[in-house]
Design an enzyme around this catalytic site. Structure first.
Site, short mmCIF file in Angstrom:
data_model
loop_
_atom_site.label_atom_id
_atom_site.label_comp_id
_atom_site.label_asym_id
_atom_site.label_seq_id
_atom_site.Cartn_x
_atom_site.Cartn_y
_atom_site.Cartn_z
N ASP A 1 0.81 -1.21 0.00
CA ASP A 1 0.00 0.00 0.00
C ASP A 1 0.84 1.27 0.00
O ASP A 1 2.06 1.22 0.20
CB ASP A 1 -0.96 -0.01 1.20
CG ASP A 1 -0.31 -0.49 2.50
OD1 ASP A 1 0.93 -0.52 2.57
OD2 ASP A 1 -1.03 -0.83 3.44
N ASN B 1 -7.49 -2.94 14.18
CA ASN B 1 -8.88 -3.25 13.82
C ASN B 1 -8.95 -4.46 12.87
O ASN B 1 -9.99 -4.73 12.30
CB ASN B 1 -9.55 -2.02 13.19
CG ASN B 1 -8.86 -1.57 11.91
OD1 ASN B 1 -7.92 -2.22 11.45
ND2 ASN B 1 -9.32 -0.48 11.33
N HIS C 1 -7.19 -4.78 10.07
CA HIS C 1 -6.92 -4.51 8.65
C HIS C 1 -5.62 -5.16 8.19
O HIS C 1 -4.69 -5.35 8.97
CB HIS C 1 -6.98 -3.00 8.32
CG HIS C 1 -5.82 -2.19 8.78
ND1 HIS C 1 -5.94 -0.88 9.20
CD2 HIS C 1 -4.50 -2.47 8.86
CE1 HIS C 1 -4.76 -0.40 9.51
NE2 HIS C 1 -3.86 -1.34 9.32
N GLU D 1 -9.78 -2.05 5.23
CA GLU D 1 -10.39 -1.73 6.52
C GLU D 1 -11.62 -2.60 6.75
O GLU D 1 -12.20 -3.13 5.80
CB GLU D 1 -10.81 -0.26 6.51
CG GLU D 1 -9.67 0.72 6.29
CD GLU D 1 -8.80 0.92 7.52
OE1 GLU D 1 -8.90 0.12 8.48
OE2 GLU D 1 -8.02 1.87 7.54
#
Ligand code: F6R
Length: 241
Positions: free
Chosen positions: A67, A136, A138, A143
């Site tokens: 990313d 979380n 990810h 996400e």
């Protein structure tokens, strides 16, 4: 999925570097998928050590990163391209022209995502993908969501990710709000996946991702559907499983 329990961050890094080194030794022309963030820094340091000891040769590798922040130039110290240069590429004999990170400066999201998917295909797919995991759940910047998004895409970062990443920026407003990320299918098509986790802050999400339901609300949970995943974690991160 195989799980390696290691004592602490240093041991996790050594174990992860050993696994990556094996992949490079077995196939010096392989394609590695790489990650940024705080978790893999020690792994990259161990790989650099192995290069300096003459154990590893990076010259035949191709790398593709997961990313990049949209809007950040490669020479911006917060960009993931800059991270890769300073944490790994500048210290080993890799051919920089065969290291790929999404182009944060390409404003045309569709064009950039298609271009990046094409790069991965042209490289023959990913042999080994290194992953960290967000608090979380990810992976990359995939996400929590109501569905898994398959291909490389542009995401709006959640507040939880902005909060987790603001430590790298001077102020929260400086954290970019969008990023390019490989999609879930892009990641799942990697032939082998190595996910590394450390610290008690990751303990609950490790439990949710690897022992809870497989759901896009916990993106990393999808990895359990992959046939060849290794999780390397330290005692703190694996303390609840
Ligand atoms: C980074 C990436 C992210 C991180 C995750 C964990 O390229 O794709 O998914 O792996 O945010 O970050 P750290 O390692 O800083 O806890």
């Amino acid at each position: 999925m195989r799980i390696f329990l290691t004592k602490n961050y240093d041991e996790m890094s050594k174990r992860a570097a050993d696994l990556i080194a094996s992949a490079i030794l077995l196939n010096p022309n392989c394609t590695l998928g790489l990650a940024t963030g705080s978790t893999p820094i020690g792994t990259y340091q161990e790989l650099i050590k192995k290069y300096r000891q003459g154990i590893l040769d990076f010259s035949g590798l191709t790398t593709v990163n997961l990313d990049e922040y949209k809007g950040l130039a490669p020479d911006n110290p917060q960009s993931y391209r800059f991270f890769m240069q300073s944490q790994l590429f500048n210290h080993v004999n890799i051919d920089i022209s065969r290291t790929f990170v999404p182009d944060g400066l390409n404003e045309d999201s569709n064009a950039e995502c298609e271009r990046y998917e094409q790069i991965i295909k042209s490289a023959g797919g990913i042999d080994l993908q290194l992953l960290g995991m967000g608090p979380n759940g990810h992976i990359g910047f995939n996400e929590p969501d109501v569905e898994f998004i398959p291909e490389t895409h542009c995401v709006k970062l959640t507040q939880s990710t902005i909060d987790a990443n603001k430590r790298f920026f001077e102020k929260e407003e400086d954290v970019p709000r969008f990023a390019y990320t490989m999609g879930i299918r892009t990641i799942m098509l990697a032939r082998k996946i190595l996910i590394i986790v450390n610290g008690e802050k990751k303990a609950q999400i490790v439990k949710d991702a690897f022992f809870g339901p497989i759901t896009p609300k916990v993106p990393a949970s999808v990895l359990r559907l992959h046939p060849d995943v290794i999780l390397v974690g330290d005692e703190a991160a694996l303390s609840l499983i």
